[in-house]
Design an enzyme around this catalytic site. Sequence first.
Site, short mmCIF file in Angstrom:
data_model
loop_
_atom_site.label_atom_id
_atom_site.label_comp_id
_atom_site.label_asym_id
_atom_site.label_seq_id
_atom_site.Cartn_x
_atom_site.Cartn_y
_atom_site.Cartn_z
N HIS A 46 0.84 -1.19 0.00
CA HIS A 46 0.00 0.00 0.00
C HIS A 46 0.89 1.25 0.00
O HIS A 46 2.06 1.18 0.35
CB HIS A 46 -0.86 0.08 1.27
CG HIS A 46 -1.57 -1.18 1.63
ND1 HIS A 46 -2.94 -1.33 1.50
CD2 HIS A 46 -1.14 -2.35 2.15
CE1 HIS A 46 -3.32 -2.52 1.92
NE2 HIS A 46 -2.23 -3.17 2.31
N THR A 48 0.61 5.27 1.84
CA THR A 48 -0.12 5.85 2.96
C THR A 48 -0.92 7.10 2.59
O THR A 48 -1.92 7.41 3.23
CB THR A 48 0.83 6.22 4.09
OG1 THR A 48 1.74 7.23 3.64
CG2 THR A 48 1.61 5.01 4.58
N GLU A 120 2.73 -0.92 4.49
CA GLU A 120 2.40 0.46 4.14
C GLU A 120 3.70 1.20 3.85
O GLU A 120 4.62 1.20 4.68
CB GLU A 120 1.65 1.14 5.27
CG GLU A 120 0.22 0.66 5.46
CD GLU A 120 -0.77 1.33 4.51
OE1 GLU A 120 -0.33 2.16 3.68
OE2 GLU A 120 -1.98 1.01 4.61
N HIS A 178 -2.54 -3.19 -3.44
CA HIS A 178 -3.89 -3.03 -2.89
C HIS A 178 -4.90 -2.88 -4.03
O HIS A 178 -6.02 -3.38 -3.94
CB HIS A 178 -3.91 -1.80 -1.98
CG HIS A 178 -5.08 -1.75 -1.05
ND1 HIS A 178 -5.33 -0.69 -0.21
CD2 HIS A 178 -6.09 -2.63 -0.83
CE1 HIS A 178 -6.42 -0.93 0.49
NE2 HIS A 178 -6.90 -2.08 0.13
N ASP A 188 -3.62 2.31 -4.82
CA ASP A 188 -2.27 2.18 -4.28
C ASP A 188 -1.68 0.79 -4.51
O ASP A 188 -2.43 -0.18 -4.62
CB ASP A 188 -2.26 2.53 -2.78
CG ASP A 188 -3.21 1.68 -1.93
OD1 ASP A 188 -4.35 1.48 -2.34
OD2 ASP A 188 -2.79 1.24 -0.85
#
Length: 316
Positions: A46, A48, A120, A178, A188
Amino acid sequence: MSLVQVCRICLVGLLTTCTLIACTSLRFVEVISENQSGRVDYLIIHFTSVDFAESLRLLTQRTERPVSSHYLVPENGDPSYPHHRLKVYRLVEEDQRAWHAGRSYWRGSTNLNTRSIGIEVVNRAECVGDDPALVMEDPEAYCEFPTFDSEQIELVIDLIADILQRHPNIDAVDVLAHSDIAPNRKLDPGPKFPWQRLYEHGIGAWYDDVTMQRYLNRFETWPLDLRLLQKALATYGYDIDETGELDERTRFAIRAFQLHFRPFNWSGEPDSETAAILFALLEKYRPRSLEALVKPNPIGSRSQQILPFVTFRIKV
């Protein structure tokens, strides 16, 4: 201290220790079954969209819509990051479920939080607009995607290589964005994430240029039927139905695939190059599924047209 007090302290300590190690009179015969596997089958990456400090807060503190991930990787040049050197932050133990995937799907599996590790990566990508549906419809018009920090990506590579040593059952095709597992909701880690660079370090899937070009030559002569393209995307893993229509769900799935494997053009429109990359990946990573996908159909179908082209390449 009296002898009685010492004995009392020893007794309390013994009882506490016994509780912690779950003292039991049961005795077990341990026979390890061959019919088992690790809990973790997927690794999901991912970004952020906010700086390090806000990322850490959102991922570790209870909020109205709580989220978390197993790891957080900061970036250089972030004034909210408190250290001179980049360090990986572990937020959730790998044997625990983090809340990072949400509504998700990959090749028949749903609720991927239960079977995945989430990473992340701090990257301040930004989408502006009051209507999320409109942003998802045309993200190129509403979103900006900063380039990832090179040192940060090296840290991501080291982290994933370490994770894969502990979880060797994570296949190359199951190192995911993701956006791959939620194409109608997420973008993302975006078009700037260097998937090919990860592949060059032995992480994730990527196509072979020669194989892709072979398919491209074919599909430029015989454009791939949309139904077969939908079926091929579903075979690779995406949540898509074989409708024969370029509906929203199909466009989002195509766009997610392009974000991952052709990030210089991720319009969501089907074309010969996208199809060629997809079939090159299927041949490399899912040969049995490709063989089933293009098995002989009634004369005149698109599957029949490409079957002679691919079967001699598949060794099962």
